[in-house]
Design a protein around this motif. Structure first.
Motif, mmCIF file in Angstrom:
data_model
loop_
_atom_site.group_PDB
_atom_site.id
_atom_site.type_symbol
_atom_site.label_atom_id
_atom_site.label_comp_id
_atom_site.label_asym_id
_atom_site.label_seq_id
_atom_site.Cartn_x
_atom_site.Cartn_y
_atom_site.Cartn_z
ATOM 1 N N VAL A 117 -16.285 -8.494 -7.131
ATOM 2 C CA VAL A 117 -17.331 -8.480 -6.095
ATOM 3 C C VAL A 117 -18.600 -7.792 -6.596
ATOM 4 O O VAL A 117 -19.711 -8.268 -6.355
ATOM 5 C CB VAL A 117 -16.822 -7.799 -4.808
ATOM 6 C CG1 VAL A 117 -17.940 -7.703 -3.773
ATOM 7 C CG2 VAL A 117 -15.637 -8.571 -4.227
ATOM 8 N N VAL A 118 -18.453 -6.692 -7.312
ATOM 9 C CA VAL A 118 -19.627 -5.967 -7.811
ATOM 10 C C VAL A 118 -19.862 -6.265 -9.296
ATOM 11 O O VAL A 118 -20.891 -6.812 -9.683
ATOM 12 C CB VAL A 118 -19.482 -4.447 -7.590
ATOM 13 C CG1 VAL A 118 -20.717 -3.708 -8.127
ATOM 14 C CG2 VAL A 118 -19.279 -4.135 -6.120
ATOM 15 N N HIS A 119 -18.891 -5.941 -10.132
ATOM 16 C CA HIS A 119 -19.141 -5.930 -11.573
ATOM 17 C C HIS A 119 -19.255 -7.326 -12.173
ATOM 18 O O HIS A 119 -20.203 -7.618 -12.906
ATOM 19 C CB HIS A 119 -18.081 -5.096 -12.273
ATOM 20 C CG HIS A 119 -18.123 -3.670 -11.868
ATOM 21 N ND1 HIS A 119 -19.120 -2.813 -12.279
ATOM 22 C CD2 HIS A 119 -17.327 -2.950 -11.034
ATOM 23 C CE1 HIS A 119 -18.933 -1.627 -11.731
ATOM 24 N NE2 HIS A 119 -17.854 -1.689 -10.971
ATOM 25 N N ALA A 120 -18.277 -8.183 -11.896
ATOM 26 C CA ALA A 120 -18.367 -9.531 -12.466
ATOM 27 C C ALA A 120 -19.542 -10.292 -11.879
ATOM 28 O O ALA A 120 -20.244 -11.011 -12.608
ATOM 29 C CB ALA A 120 -17.066 -10.296 -12.233
ATOM 30 N N LEU A 179 -12.933 1.239 -16.616
ATOM 31 C CA LEU A 179 -13.182 1.494 -15.189
ATOM 32 C C LEU A 179 -13.605 0.221 -14.461
ATOM 33 O O LEU A 179 -13.243 0.015 -13.303
ATOM 34 C CB LEU A 179 -14.238 2.586 -15.044
ATOM 35 C CG LEU A 179 -13.722 3.994 -15.363
ATOM 36 C CD1 LEU A 179 -14.882 4.961 -15.606
ATOM 37 C CD2 LEU A 179 -12.829 4.513 -14.241
ATOM 38 N N VAL A 180 -14.393 -0.641 -15.111
ATOM 39 C CA VAL A 180 -14.728 -1.938 -14.515
ATOM 40 C C VAL A 180 -13.447 -2.720 -14.226
ATOM 41 O O VAL A 180 -13.254 -3.271 -13.141
ATOM 42 C CB VAL A 180 -15.643 -2.751 -15.456
ATOM 43 C CG1 VAL A 180 -15.685 -4.216 -15.024
ATOM 44 C CG2 VAL A 180 -17.051 -2.183 -15.471
ATOM 45 N N ALA A 181 -12.558 -2.742 -15.204
ATOM 46 C CA ALA A 181 -11.355 -3.562 -15.090
ATOM 47 C C ALA A 181 -10.377 -3.037 -14.040
ATOM 48 O O ALA A 181 -9.677 -3.826 -13.394
ATOM 49 C CB ALA A 181 -10.663 -3.656 -16.446
ATOM 50 N N ILE A 182 -10.322 -1.731 -13.832
ATOM 51 C CA ILE A 182 -9.316 -1.175 -12.918
ATOM 52 C C ILE A 182 -9.763 -1.213 -11.465
ATOM 53 O O ILE A 182 -8.948 -1.022 -10.550
ATOM 54 C CB ILE A 182 -8.961 0.278 -13.320
ATOM 55 C CG1 ILE A 182 -7.619 0.693 -12.684
ATOM 56 C CG2 ILE A 182 -10.062 1.255 -12.911
ATOM 57 C CD1 ILE A 182 -6.452 -0.189 -13.045
ATOM 58 N N GLY A 208 -19.135 -8.538 -16.734
ATOM 59 C CA GLY A 208 -18.714 -9.896 -16.428
ATOM 60 C C GLY A 208 -17.317 -10.212 -16.912
ATOM 61 O O GLY A 208 -16.446 -10.617 -16.131
ATOM 62 N N LEU A 209 -17.057 -10.018 -18.214
ATOM 63 C CA LEU A 209 -15.762 -10.384 -18.782
ATOM 64 C C LEU A 209 -14.673 -9.359 -18.462
ATOM 65 O O LEU A 209 -13.545 -9.733 -18.127
ATOM 66 C CB LEU A 209 -15.886 -10.574 -20.297
ATOM 67 C CG LEU A 209 -16.838 -11.688 -20.739
ATOM 68 C CD1 LEU A 209 -16.833 -11.829 -22.263
ATOM 69 C CD2 LEU A 209 -16.474 -13.017 -20.089
ATOM 70 N N CYS A 210 -14.992 -8.069 -18.548
ATOM 71 C CA CYS A 210 -13.991 -7.056 -18.196
ATOM 72 C C CYS A 210 -13.675 -7.090 -16.705
ATOM 73 O O CYS A 210 -12.545 -6.796 -16.297
ATOM 74 C CB CYS A 210 -14.467 -5.665 -18.616
ATOM 75 S SG CYS A 210 -14.494 -5.415 -20.409
ATOM 76 N N GLY A 211 -14.659 -7.456 -15.879
ATOM 77 C CA GLY A 211 -14.392 -7.617 -14.457
ATOM 78 C C GLY A 211 -13.426 -8.755 -14.197
ATOM 79 O O GLY A 211 -12.496 -8.644 -13.378
ATOM 80 N N VAL A 212 -13.611 -9.870 -14.898
ATOM 81 C CA VAL A 212 -12.696 -11.011 -14.786
ATOM 82 C C VAL A 212 -11.288 -10.610 -15.233
ATOM 83 O O VAL A 212 -10.290 -10.922 -14.573
ATOM 84 C CB VAL A 212 -13.215 -12.203 -15.614
ATOM 85 C CG1 VAL A 212 -12.120 -13.261 -15.788
ATOM 86 C CG2 VAL A 212 -14.444 -12.816 -14.944
ATOM 87 N N TRP A 213 -11.209 -9.910 -16.369
ATOM 88 C CA TRP A 213 -9.905 -9.443 -16.842
ATOM 89 C C TRP A 213 -9.241 -8.548 -15.799
ATOM 90 O O TRP A 213 -8.034 -8.677 -15.520
ATOM 91 C CB TRP A 213 -10.048 -8.706 -18.167
ATOM 92 C CG TRP A 213 -8.925 -7.730 -18.442
ATOM 93 C CD1 TRP A 213 -9.027 -6.385 -18.603
ATOM 94 C CD2 TRP A 213 -7.518 -8.031 -18.585
ATOM 95 N NE1 TRP A 213 -7.796 -5.813 -18.811
ATOM 96 C CE2 TRP A 213 -6.851 -6.805 -18.810
ATOM 97 C CE3 TRP A 213 -6.782 -9.205 -18.524
ATOM 98 C CZ2 TRP A 213 -5.471 -6.721 -18.992
ATOM 99 C CZ3 TRP A 213 -5.397 -9.133 -18.693
ATOM 100 C CH2 TRP A 213 -4.749 -7.903 -18.937
ATOM 101 N N GLY A 214 -9.987 -7.641 -15.192
ATOM 102 C CA GLY A 214 -9.414 -6.723 -14.208
ATOM 103 C C GLY A 214 -8.836 -7.442 -13.006
ATOM 104 O O GLY A 214 -7.768 -7.079 -12.493
ATOM 105 N N ALA A 215 -9.513 -8.480 -12.541
ATOM 106 C CA ALA A 215 -9.020 -9.224 -11.381
ATOM 107 C C ALA A 215 -7.764 -10.014 -11.720
ATOM 108 O O ALA A 215 -6.810 -10.066 -10.934
ATOM 109 C CB ALA A 215 -10.107 -10.161 -10.864
ATOM 110 N N ILE A 216 -7.754 -10.637 -12.899
ATOM 111 C CA ILE A 216 -6.561 -11.378 -13.328
ATOM 112 C C ILE A 216 -5.396 -10.412 -13.558
ATOM 113 O O ILE A 216 -4.236 -10.716 -13.246
ATOM 114 C CB ILE A 216 -6.846 -12.174 -14.614
ATOM 115 C CG1 ILE A 216 -7.999 -13.168 -14.391
ATOM 116 C CG2 ILE A 216 -5.598 -12.901 -15.089
ATOM 117 C CD1 ILE A 216 -7.786 -14.157 -13.277
ATOM 118 N N ALA A 217 -5.702 -9.222 -14.086
ATOM 119 C CA ALA A 217 -4.662 -8.231 -14.360
ATOM 120 C C ALA A 217 -3.948 -7.776 -13.092
ATOM 121 O O ALA A 217 -2.789 -7.343 -13.154
ATOM 122 C CB ALA A 217 -5.270 -7.026 -15.082
#
Length: 405
Positions: A167-170, A271-274, A321-330
């Motif tokens: 919602v925010v980072h990606a 932190l973006v990913a978590i 963008g990419l770490c945010g996507v990874w965090g949501a999939i994770a």
């Protein structure tokens, strides 16, 4: 007791708003330390003025688009009601969520640094915070357009993004990608064959490190206070934020071969990913999420700069963008009970929700920045880029030379 609980909720979310507001100093110093010395003043001024424009845009338009509460126009007495009921909880909720919204232009700023004109960027800030960001924010966090109810009916759980990996980072990172593509690379960055011609080292590692530390500390308000009420607070969120942060540090240290720029962005990647799954994954899962995010940032930053010719000054697309996507999939992986999570998540919902956020950001980002470019022109001239934004726009150096007498 009810009044006491309400007052505590107001204090809780107010402290979160203050912490996230302070994160904007982190955005500022991270950019100041990364850009060339001749663009440091511009970095500071952009973050400050973006915050002002974002607040107005979100107050009058964005908050209403996301949540149907139009405070700025006092429709049906909504502002008057917010002023008088529940100790002003709705007002501090706006304050808290506004600091999230203002993170979008702060993210974009780092990607388009050193070649963007001043007032056109402010216009783009207003449009993204008023319309693009709250459009998806409302879909994910307020059930707008029925996306969440459809995902829950179809796949057993809604899209889960507790504190904003998507919602925010990606959203910020993919809007930044659109802006970077529209704006183009800095003059002289690549030669006619597409090879990288100039490599610009960070202008101040101490400022870069200061920005990273401010962001890292403020992030605990970003994540923990996303509960928005005392009764929803979870120590798990704080612990997971810590573990993902150190995972990002460790991975960036080794994968980035001790490079201080990578090391200080490592905790931010974790932190973006978590953010998305900080309330449902285990601390061990959070550590793995952070390790992957730290490595992903280092590799993606280097690869996209060299191979895709994306002149992303701070690496905001890989980082957010990419770490945010990874965090949501994770969340769909480590949020499952099979891997120690608390359950209640669906991998398919995570994938589809992520794709929706990326689509809104990319389409909205291209629309806004192409429109602004056509109306006003986004790009500084080659001469102004050579002179630097500090002198060409603000008429002052970051450290003016002393007068000689």
């Amino acid at each position: 007791m009810e009044q006491l609980t309400t007052s505590l909720d107001v204090m809780f979310i107010l402290l979160g708003a203050i912490l996230v507001l302070f994160m904007h100093a982190g955005f500022a110093f991270l950019e100041v330390g990364t850009v060339q010395h001749k663009n440091q003043v511009n970095a500071l001024v952009k973050i400050m003025t973006d915050l002002g424009v974002s607040t107005v845009a979100y107050f009058f338009i964005g908050y209403g688009v996301a949540y149907g509460v139009f405070l700025g126009f006092n429709l049906d007495g909504q502002l008057t009601q917010a002023m008088t009921e529940k100790s002003g909880y709705e007002l501090v909720k706006f304050f808290f969520l506004m600091t999230f919204a203002a993170a979008i232009p702060a993210i974009v700023s780092g990607g388009i640094a050193e070649r963007a004109r001043f007032y056109p960027v402010l216009l783009a800030t207003f449009l993204t915070v008023a319309f693009i960001y709250p459009f998806f924010e409302g879909m994910a966090w307020n059930g707008n357009l029925g996306m969440q109810s459809w995902l829950e009916t179809s796949y057993g759980a809604p899209f889960h993004d507790f504190a904003g990996s998507i919602v925010v980072h990606a959203v910020g990172g993919w809007i930044a990608l659109a802006a970077i593509i529209v704006l183009g690379s800095r003059t002289g960055r690549y030669d006619s064959n597409g090879n990288m011609r100039h490599v610009y080292p960070p202008s101040s590692i101490p400022f870069l490190a200061l920005g990273a530390w401010i962001l890292s500390v403020g992030w605990f308000g970003f994540n923990v206070m996303s509960a928005q009420a005392i009764e929803g607070i979870q120590g798990l969120v704080a612990m997971n934020s810590l573990m993902a942060m150190v995972g990002g540090i460790i991975a960036a240290t080794f994968v980035g071969d001790k490079d201080p720029g990578f090391i200080h962005n490592g905790p931010l990647a974790g932190l973006v990913a978590i953010c998305a799954g900080s309330d449902v994954v285990s601390p061990l899962g959070a550590l793995v999420i952070g390790l992957v995010a730290g490595a992903l940032f280092v590799k993606a930053f280097t690869w996209t700069q060299k191979n895709l010719k994306i002149d992303d000054v701070l690496g905001v697309w890989p980082l957010h963008g990419l770490c945010g996507v990874w965090g949501a999939i994770a969340v769909g992986i480590f949020g499952s009970t099979a891997l120690g999570g608390l359950g209640g998540v669906s991998m398919m919902s995570q994938i589809l929700g992520t794709l929706a956020g990326v689509a809104v950001a990319l389409i909205g980002g291209f629309l806004v920045y192409i429109l602004v470019d056509k109306l006003m022109g986004l790009r500084m001239s080659d001469e102004d880029q050579y002179e630097g934004a500090d002198l060409s726009i603000h008429k002052i150096h970051a450290n003016p030379p002393k007068e000689e007498f």
